[in-house]
Design a protein around this motif. Structure first.
Motif, PDB file in Angstrom:
ATOM      1  N   SER A  64     -21.252   0.014 -17.385  1.00 51.17           N
ATOM      2  CA  SER A  64     -21.986  -0.781 -16.399  1.00 51.17           C
ATOM      3  C   SER A  64     -23.436  -0.917 -16.883  1.00 51.17           C
ATOM      4  N   ALA A  65     -24.387  -0.413 -16.106  1.00 43.57           N
ATOM      5  CA  ALA A  65     -25.790  -0.539 -16.506  1.00 43.57           C
ATOM      6  C   ALA A  65     -26.298   0.686 -17.256  1.00 43.57           C
ATOM      7  N   ASP A  66     -25.406   1.644 -17.510  1.00 48.30           N
ATOM      8  CA  ASP A  66     -25.811   2.908 -18.132  1.00 48.30           C
ATOM      9  C   ASP A  66     -25.518   2.935 -19.628  1.00 48.30           C
ATOM     10  N   LEU A  67     -26.282   3.764 -20.349  1.00 51.16           N
ATOM     11  CA  LEU A  67     -26.031   4.067 -21.749  1.00 51.16           C
ATOM     12  C   LEU A  67     -25.660   5.545 -21.820  1.00 51.16           C
ATOM     13  N   VAL A  68     -24.391   5.822 -22.047  1.00 53.94           N
ATOM     14  CA  VAL A  68     -23.896   7.193 -21.995  1.00 53.94           C
ATOM     15  C   VAL A  68     -23.760   7.759 -23.408  1.00 53.94           C
ATOM     16  N   VAL A  69     -24.282   8.951 -23.613  1.00 61.07           N
ATOM     17  CA  VAL A  69     -24.240   9.598 -24.923  1.00 61.07           C
ATOM     18  C   VAL A  69     -22.823  10.108 -25.191  1.00 61.07           C
ATOM     19  N   ARG A  70     -22.222   9.628 -26.294  1.00 58.27           N
ATOM     20  CA  ARG A  70     -20.839   9.991 -26.601  1.00 58.27           C
ATOM     21  C   ARG A  70     -20.692  10.792 -27.898  1.00 58.27           C
ATOM     22  N   TYR A  71     -21.667  10.709 -28.779  1.00 55.48           N
ATOM     23  CA  TYR A  71     -21.622  11.499 -30.024  1.00 55.48           C
ATOM     24  C   TYR A  71     -23.051  11.804 -30.448  1.00 55.48           C
ATOM     25  N   ILE A  72     -23.256  13.027 -30.939  1.00 54.18           N
ATOM     26  CA  ILE A  72     -24.554  13.448 -31.466  1.00 54.18           C
ATOM     27  C   ILE A  72     -24.313  14.208 -32.764  1.00 54.18           C
ATOM     28  N   GLY A  73     -25.107  13.905 -33.798  1.00 47.85           N
ATOM     29  CA  GLY A  73     -25.025  14.742 -34.989  1.00 47.85           C
ATOM     30  C   GLY A  73     -25.199  14.023 -36.309  1.00 47.85           C
TER      31      GLY A  73
END
Length: 203
Positions: A145-154
């Motif tokens: 929707s209007a969000d940016l969700v963190v799905r991977y870090i590294g």
């Protein structure tokens, strides 16, 4: 006593900044707007058709960052067509790392024909909010929707020295999983690279 009490209050107010961990998997990331090497401001909002973004904190001078430049170009060419363009951000203070000045960023972008925006985090507020520690340091954001969700870090992969000897394509695998409707596994790896050059961090 009043001076001591004031000092305690000021210290308490700085604790969140000193010990901020940045984003974790599943967090909603704030949008940002930073100056690109062409002089224009760039924001995730400029990509209405994107499914998400591969945000990579990188720079000019770090040998790890240099080793990954061609791979980042190839990742952008492939995955921007699938909805996940690269946005590269230089988080370094050029007073501490002169090779990472805005002017030299523009030169590098032209020399390498970067296919992605190369943004300057001049105030260093964006990298601190993300919690990046190294160059390169990757954050995959997915639009919900209007969000940016963190799905991977590294990390990008498991061999910065030789692309032909990579055995684990962490970033590509994470993007493939999201495109297929799945969650990345792993969704977190240890970023390997140079420390980010920040005067606040070296005080």
């Amino acid at each position: 006593m009043k001076l001591f009490a004031l000092s305690l209050i000021l210290f308490a107010l700085t604790i969140p900044t000193l010990f901020a961990q940045g984003y974790q998997i599943g967090d909603k990331a704030s949008s940002f707007s930073l100056r690109n090497v062409d002089g224009k401001q760039v924001s995730p909002g400029d990509y209405p058709d994107a499914k998400g973004f591969t945000v990579i904190f990188t720079c000019n001078h770090c040998p790890y960052a240099i080793a990954y430049q061609d791979r980042i170009i190839e990742l952008d060419k492939k995955y921007r067509e699938l909805g996940y363009p690269v946005i590269a951000i230089n988080p370094n203070d050029p007073e501490l790392a002169p090779e990472d000045s805005f002017d030299k960023m523009a030169v590098r972008a032209r020399e390498k024909n970067f296919t992605f925006p190369y943004l300057f985090d001049e105030t260093q507020e964006v990298y601190r909010k993300f919690g990046a520690k190294r160059t390169p340091h990757v954050y995959v954001l997915q639009k919900e929707s209007a969000d940016l969700v963190v799905r991977y870090i590294g990390a990008i992969d498991d061999n910065y020295q030789d692309a032909l000897k990579v055995t684990a394509h962490y970033l590509a695998d994470a993007l493939d999983a999201l495109i297929a409707g799945n969650k990345p596994d792993p969704d977190f790896t240890k970023a390997i690279g140079c420390s980010i050059k920040d005067k606040q961090a070296v005080k």
